[in-house]
Design an enzyme around this catalytic site. Structure first.
Site, PDB file in Angstrom:
ATOM      1  N   GLY A 636     -11.992 -12.173   0.839  1.00 13.21           N
ATOM      2  CA  GLY A 636     -11.945 -11.222   1.936  1.00 13.21           C
ATOM      3  C   GLY A 636     -12.578  -9.935   1.499  1.00 13.21           C
ATOM      4  O   GLY A 636     -12.694  -9.652   0.317  1.00 13.21           O
ATOM      5  N   GLU A 637     -13.049  -9.179   2.487  1.00  6.99           N
ATOM      6  CA  GLU A 637     -13.610  -7.893   2.092  1.00  6.99           C
ATOM      7  C   GLU A 637     -13.461  -6.882   3.197  1.00  6.99           C
ATOM      8  O   GLU A 637     -13.356  -7.216   4.374  1.00  6.99           O
ATOM      9  CB  GLU A 637     -15.069  -8.046   1.673  1.00  6.99           C
ATOM     10  CG  GLU A 637     -16.019  -8.596   2.689  1.00  6.99           C
ATOM     11  CD  GLU A 637     -17.399  -8.748   2.058  1.00  6.99           C
ATOM     12  OE1 GLU A 637     -18.167  -7.782   2.132  1.00  6.99           O
ATOM     13  OE2 GLU A 637     -17.652  -9.816   1.464  1.00  6.99           O
ATOM     14  N   PHE A 640     -15.412  -1.193   1.848  1.00  3.48           N
ATOM     15  CA  PHE A 640     -15.831  -0.751   0.512  1.00  3.48           C
ATOM     16  C   PHE A 640     -15.432  -1.689  -0.623  1.00  3.48           C
ATOM     17  O   PHE A 640     -15.924  -1.570  -1.716  1.00  3.48           O
ATOM     18  CB  PHE A 640     -15.250   0.629   0.225  1.00  3.48           C
ATOM     19  CG  PHE A 640     -15.752   1.663   1.172  1.00  3.48           C
ATOM     20  CD1 PHE A 640     -17.095   1.985   1.197  1.00  3.48           C
ATOM     21  CD2 PHE A 640     -14.895   2.298   2.044  1.00  3.48           C
ATOM     22  CE1 PHE A 640     -17.565   2.941   2.085  1.00  3.48           C
ATOM     23  CE2 PHE A 640     -15.350   3.241   2.923  1.00  3.48           C
ATOM     24  CZ  PHE A 640     -16.700   3.574   2.947  1.00  3.48           C
ATOM     25  N   GLY A 641     -14.495  -2.600  -0.341  1.00  2.50           N
ATOM     26  CA  GLY A 641     -14.007  -3.420  -1.446  1.00  2.50           C
ATOM     27  C   GLY A 641     -14.027  -4.889  -1.054  1.00  2.50           C
ATOM     28  O   GLY A 641     -14.213  -5.245   0.095  1.00  2.50           O
ATOM     29  N   VAL A 643     -12.380  -8.988  -2.390  1.00  2.84           N
ATOM     30  CA  VAL A 643     -11.611  -9.793  -3.336  1.00  2.84           C
ATOM     31  C   VAL A 643     -12.290 -11.151  -3.388  1.00  2.84           C
ATOM     32  O   VAL A 643     -12.593 -11.745  -2.348  1.00  2.84           O
ATOM     33  CB  VAL A 643     -10.142  -9.942  -2.886  1.00  2.84           C
ATOM     34  CG1 VAL A 643      -9.371 -10.765  -3.900  1.00  2.84           C
ATOM     35  CG2 VAL A 643      -9.496  -8.580  -2.705  1.00  2.84           C
ATOM     36  N   LYS A 663     -10.766  -8.336  -7.889  1.00  2.00           N
ATOM     37  CA  LYS A 663     -10.938  -7.284  -6.900  1.00  2.00           C
ATOM     38  C   LYS A 663     -11.978  -6.303  -7.431  1.00  2.00           C
ATOM     39  O   LYS A 663     -12.001  -6.012  -8.624  1.00  2.00           O
ATOM     40  CB  LYS A 663      -9.599  -6.585  -6.688  1.00  2.00           C
ATOM     41  CG  LYS A 663      -9.587  -5.645  -5.526  1.00  2.00           C
ATOM     42  CD  LYS A 663      -8.158  -5.211  -5.236  1.00  2.00           C
ATOM     43  CE  LYS A 663      -8.132  -4.258  -4.085  1.00  2.00           C
ATOM     44  NZ  LYS A 663      -6.795  -3.848  -3.733  1.00  2.00           N
ATOM     45  N   GLU A 711      -3.661 -12.549 -10.722  1.00  2.00           N
ATOM     46  CA  GLU A 711      -3.180 -13.901 -10.472  1.00  2.00           C
ATOM     47  C   GLU A 711      -3.688 -14.331  -9.093  1.00  2.00           C
ATOM     48  O   GLU A 711      -3.666 -13.527  -8.164  1.00  2.00           O
ATOM     49  CB  GLU A 711      -1.646 -13.792 -10.488  1.00  2.00           C
ATOM     50  CG  GLU A 711      -0.884 -14.898  -9.926  1.00  2.00           C
ATOM     51  CD  GLU A 711       0.604 -14.505  -9.740  1.00  2.00           C
ATOM     52  OE1 GLU A 711       0.982 -13.315  -9.702  1.00  2.00           O
ATOM     53  OE2 GLU A 711       1.377 -15.432  -9.603  1.00  2.00           O
ATOM     54  N   TYR A 712      -4.150 -15.553  -8.952  1.00  2.00           N
ATOM     55  CA  TYR A 712      -4.609 -16.035  -7.649  1.00  2.00           C
ATOM     56  C   TYR A 712      -3.423 -16.642  -6.892  1.00  2.00           C
ATOM     57  O   TYR A 712      -2.694 -17.475  -7.420  1.00  2.00           O
ATOM     58  CB  TYR A 712      -5.715 -17.082  -7.844  1.00  2.00           C
ATOM     59  CG  TYR A 712      -6.083 -17.766  -6.558  1.00  2.00           C
ATOM     60  CD1 TYR A 712      -5.805 -19.109  -6.364  1.00  2.00           C
ATOM     61  CD2 TYR A 712      -6.672 -17.047  -5.531  1.00  2.00           C
ATOM     62  CE1 TYR A 712      -6.129 -19.723  -5.163  1.00  2.00           C
ATOM     63  CE2 TYR A 712      -6.993 -17.658  -4.335  1.00  2.00           C
ATOM     64  CZ  TYR A 712      -6.718 -18.990  -4.155  1.00  2.00           C
ATOM     65  OH  TYR A 712      -7.021 -19.589  -2.969  1.00  2.00           O
ATOM     66  N   ASP A 768       2.567   1.337   0.738  1.00  2.00           N
ATOM     67  CA  ASP A 768       1.917   0.538   1.773  1.00  2.00           C
ATOM     68  C   ASP A 768       2.609  -0.824   1.868  1.00  2.00           C
ATOM     69  O   ASP A 768       1.967  -1.867   1.829  1.00  2.00           O
ATOM     70  CB  ASP A 768       0.441   0.374   1.428  1.00  2.00           C
ATOM     71  CG  ASP A 768      -0.380   0.016   2.655  1.00  2.00           C
ATOM     72  OD1 ASP A 768      -1.596  -0.171   2.524  1.00  2.00           O
ATOM     73  OD2 ASP A 768       0.210  -0.105   3.754  1.00  2.00           O
TER      74      ASP A 768
HETATM   75  O1  ACK Z   1      -5.334 -13.028   3.832  1.00  2.00           O
HETATM   76  P1  ACK Z   1      -6.033 -13.243   2.586  1.00  2.00           P
HETATM   77  O2  ACK Z   1      -6.471 -14.601   2.323  1.00  2.00           O
HETATM   78  O3  ACK Z   1      -5.314 -12.637   1.290  1.00  2.00           O
HETATM   79  O4  ACK Z   1      -7.249 -12.219   2.569  1.00  2.00           O
HETATM   80  C1  ACK Z   1      -6.998 -11.101   1.779  1.00  2.00           C
HETATM   81  C2  ACK Z   1      -8.241 -10.758   0.991  1.00  2.00           C
HETATM   82  O5  ACK Z   1      -8.071 -11.196  -0.321  1.00  2.00           O
HETATM   83  C3  ACK Z   1      -8.559  -9.258   0.976  1.00  2.00           C
HETATM   84  O6  ACK Z   1      -7.460  -8.567   0.428  1.00  2.00           O
HETATM   85  C4  ACK Z   1      -6.895 -11.939  -0.403  1.00  2.00           C
HETATM   86  N1  ACK Z   1      -6.288 -11.654  -1.693  1.00  2.00           N
HETATM   87  C5  ACK Z   1      -6.081 -10.434  -2.227  1.00  2.00           C
HETATM   88  N2  ACK Z   1      -5.514 -10.565  -3.441  1.00  2.00           N
HETATM   89  C6  ACK Z   1      -5.394 -11.897  -3.666  1.00  2.00           C
HETATM   90  C7  ACK Z   1      -4.844 -12.673  -4.743  1.00  2.00           C
HETATM   91  N3  ACK Z   1      -4.350 -12.075  -5.836  1.00  2.00           N
HETATM   92  N4  ACK Z   1      -4.837 -14.002  -4.628  1.00  2.00           N
HETATM   93  C8  ACK Z   1      -5.331 -14.589  -3.507  1.00  2.00           C
HETATM   94  N5  ACK Z   1      -5.849 -13.923  -2.465  1.00  2.00           N
HETATM   95  C9  ACK Z   1      -5.876 -12.590  -2.550  1.00  2.00           C
HETATM   96  C10 ACK Z   1      -6.004 -11.516   0.739  1.00  2.00           C
END
Ligand code: ACK
Length: 932
Positions: A636-637, A640-641, A643, A663, A711-712, A768
């Site tokens: 996701g993005e 400006f950032g 992941v 990230k 961690e994923y 947040d």
């Molecule tokens: O809803 P999502 O799939 O979960 O989409 C957002 C996206 O990145 C932008 O923040 C996903 N995300 C963020 N951190 C992690 C993480 N540690 N493991 C898996 N997904 C993540 C978040």
């Protein structure tokens, strides 16, 4: 033994013989009739005279003893306490004496003088009684001296004496006479019915600090008294209060608390926790899942809550204080959890490939094997399957060897399946071709204009654009032009441009590979796994601009026009290829090298403002080598950032590629955004791990772009997760999502409260807290994430916001909206809103109101209403989070305990059938001033 029976019978025998023969007589000459009374401690002599037996006659004459509580006569000899002497006084008279120098109460009983001849038995007896001062029976008395006890325990002191007449017993504490009373003392005394023994027990329960001191027991009779003393002191003690049994079983995913209690630990005594799994080294446990308190008796209690979401949590939990410790073993029971070392395996045709599938399960799996197209694979000419069950029931492993690997195997998915009575788990491995062009196995000679092209199971060396193979050598298709320094004209190289006759070549730094377009450099790591469709569809701006520049050079000379035309053709082809390539790959910014002008892309030059930001990021030991990361797909993005899902080689020291989330900020991000990102990095770095907080695994800060490796978590964010599980059809809902139960929803609340308790304990304010910032995995484990707004308030507890940015208005407490004041208690307010989001399956709070209206009404003291599906108790918890006075809001520890209780009592806290359609309103889009 009562004397009447045994001596009476013998006496009758001797009288009968006396009548019949009229000869032997046996008589004990001293004693008062049949009783002899002796003073304790004095010497005693019993004398027995036998007449009527000739001195030559062979007879047996002896003393026998029968104690008061025994029936068996004991023959007494000259051993131990007694001395026995026998003399022949005259022709038909013998005397046998029994002596003891120091008569004791234990000698009381019946003494028989016993004659045995061929004709019969002849006996006389005397009953010995001992009189005198009480004497302690040391075998039946608590050993005098120091008595080390434990506060809050029961202390029993036993005092036993022998005395005749019987003794009266008294107890004293520091010289004060004690009575059986409610003051914590109980005295029970047993008096002698027969014999001389009096025993008294003083029980102290519970032993308090005031009851430590000198205790004495005094035994008295008319002859005198005896006293014995103890000095009662307290020693520290540690006990496991729960679970009561060592080796308790807990279901995978459940939570269990281990509680230890320490008494007499002294002021400020702190119980610490550690864990060891399967004999591994001890790990110290800290953080918000440990709660300590002192009870009314002054004992220190410490409770460790563990959610057993992984089998690795099975092991020994140990509480310690100083050098003392207590341990408890916790065993996990649950369905299999299948782990593969990798989900893709690359191999060449003819190779032997072994796939390893590791399974944690308890009980051990009943099915464990490999499936291809729903058929279980057994041993055959191509496949070999092994199963190993390691360390009892918990670990098993199966390997599948595919030998030989064939071209037709590429793309095949092999499924590892494990079942036990508790459930089933599966994982797939896909076989892929080796890309020799990027592994370095290809031998194409780029400086001979060869380009490496990967093919299934092999690779080919083609000639580059503008070259044909002639006699095996790539030869330019047109005549050699006059050399122009193409690098100076306008090179297209990503990194270094080297001019050479008629053309230029691009070179890449170490760990980068020049791509088939001969221009682009990509990290070697990007190619280790086949690319997944990426997000960027835009070729880099420089590509087209470069083309224009070439045209703009305006070289008027005809031959040069030809050269330029050739260059333009090359560039156009290059750009097209480059565009295609970037469509396939994740567009990860390339590392920023040292800023040498002219060589590198100027978008990455370091400016002065950034310099101070880098200085904050001094190496801390979390630095992870960028080359050990390979990027997969974008998760996701934002503006400006972004992941990105990635794999990191051995980031958890497994020696394998492990799934992670990375990230980063985009290169287009403003300095303020970058600064926020660095700030988030400093916060997550200091957070210790907790099952309900996304774990920080490492970072890349040595060069740009800075990467945060986490961690994923495989289920996405909680907000989307909840919305997908609404009962009605929504565009987000997919058919296979299982409906949620109220219990699931309450367990989310509990887990988040625990994660937040951990964060708050580390003196971090999240700022947040909202469902969008909680991640959830497929096993329904929730993890608080996104510390983008978080602040570290070590030593202050309050954070005052100074900079601007979109705000999570609908989750903000009044004091944050009004005065920009943030505390853990304002996080509690947001948690209340998050509860409301859970209960409404992801509705936007304050539906139908604008951000400004929300702000006004929150500042006026208005609250979110109770959703119809939520019962009053649960709404009560939310309302307490929304108390206008922040000090009256509960802590996250209290909230965790509230949800533990709620989950236990199984009431109707959420009635999903009461959901109202209208509540499902979701505010779309981003408003500049507010986060949604
Ligand atoms: O809803 P999502 O799939 O979960 O989409 C957002 C996206 O990145 C932008 O923040 C996903 N995300 C963020 N951190 C992690 C993480 N540690 N493991 C898996 N997904 C993540 C978040």
């Amino acid at each position: 033994m009562y004397p009447g029976l045994f001596p009476g019978q013998l006496l009758a025998t001797s009288l009968m013989l006396l009548v019949a023969e009229g000869v032997p007589t046996v008589r004990i000459t001293n004693g008062n009739g049949t009783r002899f009374v002796a003073a304790v401690g004095k010497s005693v002599e019993l004398e027995c005279t036998v007449t009527g037996i000739s001195d030559s006659k062979d007879v047996q004459l002896r003393w026998q003893y029968v104690g008061d509580f025994s029936i068996d006569p004991v023959i007494l000899g000259s051993t131990g306490y007694y001395s026995v002497t026998q003399v022949v006084q005259s022709r038909n008279m013998r005397v046998i004496t029994l002596q003891t120098a120091d008569v004791r109460y234990e000698y009381e009983g019946y003494y028989y003088c016993h004659l045995q001849t061929a004709e019969g038995n002849y006996t006389d007896y005397v009953e010995l009684r001992v009189e005198g001062v009480p004497v302690f029976d040391l075998n039946q008395t608590t050993p005098p001296g120091e008595l080390a006890s434990t506060l809050q325990d029961t202390l029993d002191i036993v005092c036993t004496v022998n005395a005749r007449p019987g003794a009266a017993m008294q107890w004293f504490m520091n010289g004060t006479l004690l009575y059986s009373s409610a003051r914590g003392y109980t005295i029970s005394t047993t008096e002698p019915l027969l014999g001389t023994v009096t025993s008294s027990t003083l029980s102290v329960f519970p032993l308090t600090r005031e009851q430590l001191g000198n205790y004495s027991c005094v035994a008295k009779n008319i002859r005198g008294q005896a006293r014995t003393e103890w000095w009662v002191t307290a020693v520290p003690r540690l006990t496991v209060v729960s679970p009561e049994t060592n080796g308790s079983r807990v279901n995978l995913g459940d939570e269990l608390t281990v509680q230890c209690k320490g008494v007499n630990l002294g002021n400020g005594g702190k119980i610490t926790w550690s864990f060891s799994s399967n004999g591994a080294a001890w790990t110290t446990l800290t953080g918000g899942n440990i709660v300590a308190w002192t009870d009314t008796m002054g004992a220190i209690n410490s409770q460790l809550s563990v959610t057993y979401s992984h089998y690795s949590s099975q092991g020994i939990y140990r509480c310690s204080w100083n050098t003392m410790f207590q341990s408890v073993f916790i065993r996990i029971v649950g369905p299999p959890v299948v782990t593969l070392s990798t989900t893709t395996v690359t191999a060449l045709p003819g190779d032997a490939v072994t796939l390893t599938c590791r399974v944690n399960a308890n009980p051990r799996p009943t099915t464990l094997g490999w499936f291809y197209r729903n058929q279980e694979l057994g041993n055959s000419t191509k496949y070999t399957v092994y199963r190993t069950y390691i360390t009892g029931d918990l670990y098993s492993q199966t390997t599948l060897t595919i030998d030989p690997m064939e071209e037709t195997d590429y793309g095949n998915k092999y499924k590892c399946v494990a079942n036990n009575v508790q459930g089933r788990d599966t994982e797939n491995v896909t076989l892929r071709d080796v890309n020799e062009c990027v592994t370095g196995e290809a031998t194409c000679e780029w400086d001979q204009h060869e380009i490496c092209v990967d093919t299934l199971g092999s690779y080919e060396c083609h000639c580059g654009t503008g070259f044909d193979r002639r006699d095996g050598i790539c030869t330019a298709t047109t005549a050699a032009p006059v050399d122009v320094n193409q690098c100076k004209v306008d090179h297209q190289c990503d990194q270094t441009c080297v001019n050479y006759f008629g053309s230029f070549r691009c070179e890449c730094m170490a760990d980068f590979l020049l791509q088939a377009d001969m221009v682009t450099c990509l990290p070697v790591s990007s190619f280790m796994v086949s690319p997944v469709t990426g997000s960027s569809t835009q070729p880099p701006a420089g590509a087209t601009a470069g083309g224009n520049n070439v045209l703009a050079i305006g070289l008027g000379v005809g031959i040069t026009v030809v050269i330029v035309a050739i260059v333009v053709i090359i560039v156009v082809i290059v750009c097209r290829r480059r565009g295609n390539r970037e469509r396939e790959l994740i567009d990860i910014p390339k590392p920023k090298p040292s800023p040498t002008p002219g060589l590198y892309n100027s978008a990455y030059s370091v400016n002065d403002d950034e310099a101070h930001i880098y200085s904050e990021l001094a190496p801390t030991g979390n630095e992870f080598p960028r080359g050990r990361l390979r990027f997969l797909n974008s998760l996701g993005e934002g503006k400006f950032g972004r992941v990105v899902m990635a794999e990191a080689l051995s980031i958890n020291k497994t020696g394998k590629w492990e799934e992670v989330a990375v990230k980063m900020v985009k290169e287009t991000a403003t300095d303020a955004v970058k600064e926020d990102f660095y700030h988030e990095l400093t916060i997550v770095r200091k957070l210790s791990t907790h099952p309900n907080v996304v774990a920080f695994l490492g970072c890349v800060t040595a060069s740009d772009p800075v990467l945060m490796i986490m961690e994923y978590v495989n289920g996405g964010d909680l907000l989307t997760f909840l919305r997908k599980r609404r009962p009605e059809k929504t565009p987000e809902k997919t058919s296979e999502e299982e409906a949620l139960t109220p219990k699931d929803m309450l367990s989310f609340a509990l887990q988040i409260a625990r994660g937040m308790a951990h964060i708050a304990a580390q003196k971090i304010i999240h700022r947040d807290v909202a469902a969008r910032n909680v991640l959830i995995d497929r096993k329904h484990v929730c993890k608080v994430s996104d510390f983008g707004l978080a602040r570290d308030v070590e030593g202050a507890d309050v954070y005052e916001r100074t900079n601007k940015g979109p705000l999570p208005i609908r989750w903000m407490a009044p004091e944050s909206l009004r005065d920009s004041i943030h505390t853990s208690k304002s996080d509690v307010w947001s948690f209340g809103v998050l509860l409301w989001e859970i209960v409404t399956l992801g509705s936007s709070p304050y539906p139908g109101m604008s951000g400004q209206q929300v702000m006004t009404s929150v500042l006026e003291g208005k609250k979110l209403v109770c959703p119809p599906q939520c019962n009053k108790d649960l709404y009560g918890i939310m309302s307490r989070c929304w108390n206008d006075s922040d000090t009256s809001r509960p802590t996250f520890d209290i909230l965790s305990r509230d949800f533990e209780r709620i989950l236990e009592d199984e009431g109707d806290y959420i009635q999903l059938n009461q959901m109202e359609e209208g509540i499902y309103q979701v505010l779309e889009g981003m408003r500049p001033e507010e986060k949604l």
